[in-house]
Design an enzyme around this catalytic site. Structure first.
Site, mmCIF file in Angstrom:
data_model
loop_
_atom_site.group_PDB
_atom_site.id
_atom_site.type_symbol
_atom_site.label_atom_id
_atom_site.label_comp_id
_atom_site.label_asym_id
_atom_site.label_seq_id
_atom_site.Cartn_x
_atom_site.Cartn_y
_atom_site.Cartn_z
ATOM 1 N N CYS A 113 51.831 -71.167 -19.497
ATOM 2 C CA CYS A 113 50.630 -70.367 -19.278
ATOM 3 C C CYS A 113 50.888 -68.967 -18.742
ATOM 4 O O CYS A 113 51.978 -68.632 -18.304
ATOM 5 C CB CYS A 113 49.717 -71.038 -18.253
ATOM 6 S SG CYS A 113 49.341 -72.721 -18.624
ATOM 7 N N GLY A 117 50.799 -68.065 -23.927
ATOM 8 C CA GLY A 117 49.980 -69.225 -24.283
ATOM 9 C C GLY A 117 48.956 -68.856 -25.323
ATOM 10 O O GLY A 117 48.177 -67.923 -25.113
ATOM 11 N N ASN A 150 50.003 -72.026 -13.723
ATOM 12 C CA ASN A 150 51.121 -71.895 -14.643
ATOM 13 C C ASN A 150 52.259 -72.707 -14.072
ATOM 14 O O ASN A 150 52.693 -72.461 -12.945
ATOM 15 C CB ASN A 150 51.530 -70.418 -14.766
ATOM 16 C CG ASN A 150 52.775 -70.244 -15.607
ATOM 17 O OD1 ASN A 150 53.053 -71.054 -16.492
ATOM 18 N ND2 ASN A 150 53.524 -69.193 -15.335
ATOM 19 N N GLY A 151 52.742 -73.703 -14.829
ATOM 20 C CA GLY A 151 53.859 -74.503 -14.339
ATOM 21 C C GLY A 151 53.667 -75.972 -14.636
ATOM 22 O O GLY A 151 52.858 -76.350 -15.492
ATOM 23 N N TYR A 153 63.895 -65.304 -22.927
ATOM 24 C CA TYR A 153 63.030 -65.493 -24.075
ATOM 25 C C TYR A 153 61.553 -65.186 -23.830
ATOM 26 O O TYR A 153 60.908 -64.535 -24.628
ATOM 27 C CB TYR A 153 63.174 -66.940 -24.538
ATOM 28 C CG TYR A 153 62.222 -67.380 -25.607
ATOM 29 C CD1 TYR A 153 62.543 -67.228 -26.951
ATOM 30 C CD2 TYR A 153 60.995 -67.958 -25.286
ATOM 31 C CE1 TYR A 153 61.660 -67.640 -27.950
ATOM 32 C CE2 TYR A 153 60.111 -68.374 -26.272
ATOM 33 C CZ TYR A 153 60.447 -68.206 -27.603
ATOM 34 O OH TYR A 153 59.581 -68.613 -28.578
#
Lengths: 478, 478, 478, 478
Positions: D5, D31, D106-107, D247
């Protein structure tokens, strides 16, 4: 059985688009497959149209607001499966280098196929598959000096049943065929402006005062200088579609001076006189046959009852995967009140029998609910022939009465008795003030007596008659 | 005036979702703001739900096909403006690590606000703003060893009017409140399976045979071993919402053995006896008042007529920019047949007066169509008090009869006479076979005699009464 | 600056529609306002089209599956605001009584307006406002005996820049204008079938082998008997739109034997030779100028760096209510890497300057990120004249270089230096193998030297020149 | 390989919702499965959210306008197939009787499953299937006296990798896990207000000035009195997800002081030093590997070229019915420039190999375009172990390098040589200013050295290792 369309046009009112939207809602019963409105706005003619009910086409206020202006033309359409594409939804809107024209139509042209072929041979390109567009090509190819004369020339080239309306930046035009198959009425608005539309109920809905019916072969122009009329042809003879009285039109509409609900009550009264039966209650098939049922009850003295209930929600139902679910889905739209009909001898009044499938289902509903006897009474004569003027019955194969005797029909529909109104009874009960044949009605679907040549349809119809070994000259309606 | 909801559940039929879809269509009149179905599929409980009519929520066959399985639970919902969000559309679906539970509800809990506050204080998180979800929290927090016992415990904690249905992978559950305010009925399908739903009309629609009404305080479990029943409480007393008979329920439904249409005919007959008037025709306001109008006409001997026509297309109309357009948009839904009412003395039968605005518009329609006299007859007593059990009248400010005398109302509505049915007449005409108070009906909106404590609403209601200087103990309904 | 369109047609492959869908994705950069595919199916020609990106038009597998068959014709379109209506989205599909024809077009006809007026005067009705439809009317009105001869006659009547493709049930047709302004290439598929489309990258995308470029004035027919070619005119002279090399075409496409990426690298190298500057890093404006930036870096020996980052998500952003939000919304699409450019002398390579607004914003980004100096190098000559062959620059008012000197532009764009590639450098770097004027390129937007008469545009252009007191015969490009 | 996210929150700016919308566009790469924004408006917290890209969720200006106010919280989400339902799209919005709370995350929490089970056993009802909701239940069940203390208590109960943000009517809250796996940065707006979000590129996009990174174990409160910070735990140790550098993150973002693009250039340079090869050109896989390719080219002296072109249009492609069409659909997204690579020895630089399928396709593209040799160089070590902190690699079965030796991979990918960067090279090249293990990076997917207990995942992971007979203590990364 479906009518082709409803039309509604306004010239000279600041709420033209909004009133057209209201008016079309009132005409929604005349066509549910598509709807559209063209408004004359400050940016010229602007259109919003789409497939489905008016409420499915106009889903946002902005869609209507974009059409705001002093004139508008609207249309609701019924179409056959093949033609259910956006290109066919009316009003058609044509844009030329110098002007734009919107065109709406209710009816069916009997020579549209041959006219289209001729036009194509001469290089014409058609946008739609509907017969309506033919008129525009005829107008544009006319060598007459003015638009009115071009329109007049074009109207004299098309045959069949039609009520055309056109809107340009300069005027609103309306015209009906020489027999007045398809109704058009004129009204005026208290805050200014002229309305022309398919039914008087739509006049009432927008607060307009009824002025008069458009006459067969009449062509009207409404512009800044007022309402102008002329006969584009004088070879006219009234033959109003009798189905408008029997089934299509709203009960609160009047056609050529006759109120539809009251005409239906008289059809029911006459039916009771012609086809009496001993019974406990009279029920009508909601909603279109309730007026005739009231008439039958009133004349016969048998109590009027609410034996059938129709859901007020128009359900677009899914195609059901099994036969059993399909049968059940009928009950969703119509159901019988068991406590009312159980153990009773029921006179079931319906307005017509087309394929017979719906009638069979309704009879089943009553039997399942415990009705002791079901006597089916139809407030119109047997439907035996196709219509080529705008009703969606184009083959005799579809018509139960074209392929079975009344006795056979009674057996197939599983009723204790079955009887129809006579053609004479129909003509007398409607009672139009005219000395035209058939009391001013088109009764071709009952009698085979078509008021016009059949043009492109003649060969196919002759072949259908031949198959059934019918000599149309010897047919006489009951 | 709006009912809160309709519910429909099936256990043990291979077409469970498809039948639930059909059944909900039949219950669409109970709620038009949202709809949903949870199906018990091979992938467990799967839901499809959305805002709007059932036909707006289920637009593609795949949406229904995804719910295919042996059990299903459906819901149609009315909601107030503030709560018109997807989160509130039912059935609610709760997913736990070990199981999933769907929950649907018709009614209103009088102690939901205080229960919710207690639960939140104890750490509970609510998904919706509806009172329904409270039940699920009570179930999950119960320390009882089985789901059935947890549900039983929870049912004993909620107060008010309710018909709950729950679906898990193991069973279908149903329960009504101790007074049976909100109806639930049981049926069986010929090809197997049990149906429980709000009205018998929905049983008929899916081809189910009526078994019996769910009793006040009853809790039902349908699972692989059959239908099981128990009383979660024995402190019960029948008080069916009288509005179900007067207005809400379909005419083809039966409630506790009484057919709704026939009850309405009797209300009309009784009204004719209590409040006769000299007139030419009797007209009902379509569609809910037609039964009472038939009764009034039958008892009085005055002819029943179709003076008003309702459009069969449910129009979601835009908010109109001008007052004039707003008035016109009423005529789109309802119109008077001038040829029927012009010059006539009309008895207009309606089922109730809430705010009075609709009545005023209908009277105007008749007057504009030329009616000579309009005599308004209401087939229920004056609506003077709020409902706390599921009907959307929560303040006396909205009720015309709570703020005006009958004489004032007659003047405001511009009718030649106005009269209501008596409470005794209502109770007798419905005629439930019970010796419970008020003939087994809840008549609180007429009499102020509420069958239960008002819990969270008590203070607010007392304040409304105080404002109007009403001593509730001295109120006596006409 | 926008290209008019991309076209892609296949004949003779069982996955024609699916491959056309893939091919159009590869051509999406040529038009983002609308897309459509016509498939030759077992039900004849079927179309799906709509406004927006291909991925917005084709949202369900069924939309593509309905087009399944052995031939297909697809189109992606750029259109000006006024014409952004469904009617203009191509391929246009015309249905006649006897056949159907799909038509797709890339380019602009210089005599479309006068042809349309003539056709309308002769009764023609147009469906769209696009110039494309003119060709179909000319075909249908031709008195030639075969379709091929009719098409040939029509092609000889239209002027300007065009690549037309047509699909009937019998064949796929393609033709380019006598100057080859708009590219078309031919390929063959390993599993059978012929592809004709705008760029070789689309051939590669569908696994087709490149055969050859379509020649100026060539007309191709692909049918069951194979690929047939003829010159509909022999008065041809190559003048490929130079903007295809500079900006429009994909880097992985080849045009008349020249790879676009490598041509751009050479433009950058030549620019470095013509317009050197002392600097620390070279950055290109992503994505179209990266090739030229690589060339500039390689020739100059200054390190190539990624100073600007483009978001890979094509954001359709809302119109922002405030100027500040509008400026911020630019940064959403393009941003500078501060750590790369801070304190550096930056050579910014861009492919062209149209209005100058984008350039100004990019320079601002670099300055805000801390660039010490910004030297703007444009890999094409100044854009000073309109294009009438299909690029959306129709007025000199829009062109910064038509209204300002290079010195003024430098100041307005707030750069430390500004320099353009020479026209000679452009022609040499592209290096088409031809002895046609301008190295086989159309360089009219740089030089004012139009390869054709301007027809309907001549008067307007002369007036623009007169306003600016430009004598076109004395113009000489830098 | 997908990040979970991106989050973006603002407090104290009048364009909070509009800026959040811009900021989320910049985070769209984190996302693409769903997006949502909660705005603090005059009507309290209002949410708009949906499935798909931000541009698919926000399609009308009114959707954003409804969120207008002084604070906002937004989220873009990646989700696994099973969880792709609206209920899981964040920010989650919880409404209580007294307040409302929005939550974005996020995670991935390593102990979410066991916490959820405990909470459910204690009566909790979950709305979503995501692990995020656990935090809200922990907060609400905390017996601490203030919200901040409740949040602090909850943060100390969850384990794993997380960046949480919460919005109430009173404040914006943010917190990261004790290892800082998931980045969060703080910025200030020139016209007032504080921004906290996942990447600095989003700060730049909205015109905010970077202040600092949120520290491991830090909890921030922004309210009317300003920005407040505290450590909810002091047991912290930096272990930033190395994939952010390799990335995920945008090249124009900085993480803990290191620019991502420049880190990638250094990874490429180090790779050239560790794994040199004789070749003619260096190409990167667009877009994420271009930085590393520039670095490799710069260090090796081999020319940087554009051998591969990526389509700039994000194509949601249909599932293709045949294998051949599937292969062709890859070419739609990525293609090789034949004129660039034909006959050349190509160094292909990519950032990672997950399953190997994409790499194989790219190698095929180059070989088909005529590359003489392909030398694959990966700018990170082999991916051999799952991630439990938020990257969607949860099983070793998916990882090519977990199941094959480098020699086997070279053969399977059909390349002339294959080499990876060393873990040490990775750590050194990123060069975070810290003395934490692994240079402050989490390198667990390369080394198996997880910075935390694996909690709910421990048993499953042990079983995967056992299957492969791997002793995690003996693993050493190359």
């Amino acid at each position: 059985m479906n009518e082709e369309c409803g039309v509604f046009g306004i010239w000279g009112n600041a709420s033209a688009a909004e009133l057209t939207h209201l008016g079309l809602h009132t005409l929604q019963h005349r066509g549910q497959e598509g709807a559209g409105i063209v408004g004359l706005t400050e940016h010229g003619l602007v259109r919003h149209h789409g497939l489905g009910l008016l409420s499915e086409v106009f889903t946002k206020p902005v869609q209507l607001a974009a059409l705001h202006g002093d004139a508008a033309l609207g249309h609701v359409r019924y179409s056959t499966a093949g033609g259910r594409v956006l290109e066919n939804i009316q009003p058609l809107l044509f844009r030329f280098s110098d002007e734009a024209i919107a065109l709406a139509h209710n009816g069916n042209l009997t020579n549209a196929i041959s006219l289209r072929r001729q036009l194509e041979d001469d290089g014409a390109i058609f946008q739609s598959t509907s017969d309506t567009e033919v008129l525009m090509h005829l107008i544009r190819r006319s060598k007459q000096p003015t638009f009115t004369l071009q329109l007049r020339a074009a109207l004299n080239m098309v045959h069949g049943g039609f009520a055309f309306m056109l809107l340009t930046e300069h005027a609103l035009y309306a015209a009906t065929d020489p027999h007045g198959f398809r109704p058009l009425v004129i009204g005026t608005l208290p805050d200014g402006g002229t309305v022309i539309c398919s039914e008087t109920a739509a006049l009432t809905a927008v607060g307009a005062t009824f002025v008069r019916d458009v006459q067969p072969g009449e062509m009207l122009t409404v512009d800044a200088t007022g309402l102008h009329t002329e006969q584009y042809t004088t070879q006219t003879q009234l033959a109003v579609c009798s189905m408008e009285f029997i089934y299509f039109a709203r009960p609160d509409s009047n056609i050529f001076g006759v109120n539809v609900h009251q005409a239906r009550v008289r059809l029911g009264e006459q039916l009771a006189r012609e086809q009496p039966v001993a019974a406990d209650i009279v029920c009508g098939v909601p909603n279109s046959s309730l007026s005739a049922a009231i008439g039958y009850a009133r004349e016969s003295g048998i109590p009027y009852e609410m034996g059938l209930v129709k859901s007020q929600y128009v359900a677009r139902t899914f195609i059901q995967p099994t036969q059993e679910l399909r049968e059940r889905s009928v009950r969703m739209k119509l159901s019988a009140i068991s406590d009312v009909v159980a153990g009773k001898r029921v006179v079931l009044v319906d307005d017509s029998i087309v394929r017979g499938t719906t009638s069979l289902q309704i009879v089943k509903l009553l039997r399942n609910a415990g009705a002791k006897e079901v006597h089916l009474r139809i407030s119109s004569p047997p439907l035996r022939f196709p219509c080529f003027y705008g009703i969606d019955i184009q083959s005799m194969n579809e018509l139960m009465a074209a392929n079975h005797t009344v006795a056979e029909m009674r057996r197939l529909l599983d009723v204790d008795s079955l009887a129809f109104l006579s053609t004479q009874g129909l003509e007398d009960s409607v009672g139009l003030a005219t000395d035209a044949p058939h009391g001013g009605l088109c009764t071709a679907y009952f009698t085979g007596d078509y008021p016009t040549d059949l043009d492109d349809y003649a060969a196919g119809f002759a072949s259908e008659l031949a198959q059934r070994q019918i000599d149309i000259n010897e047919v006489s309606a009951p």
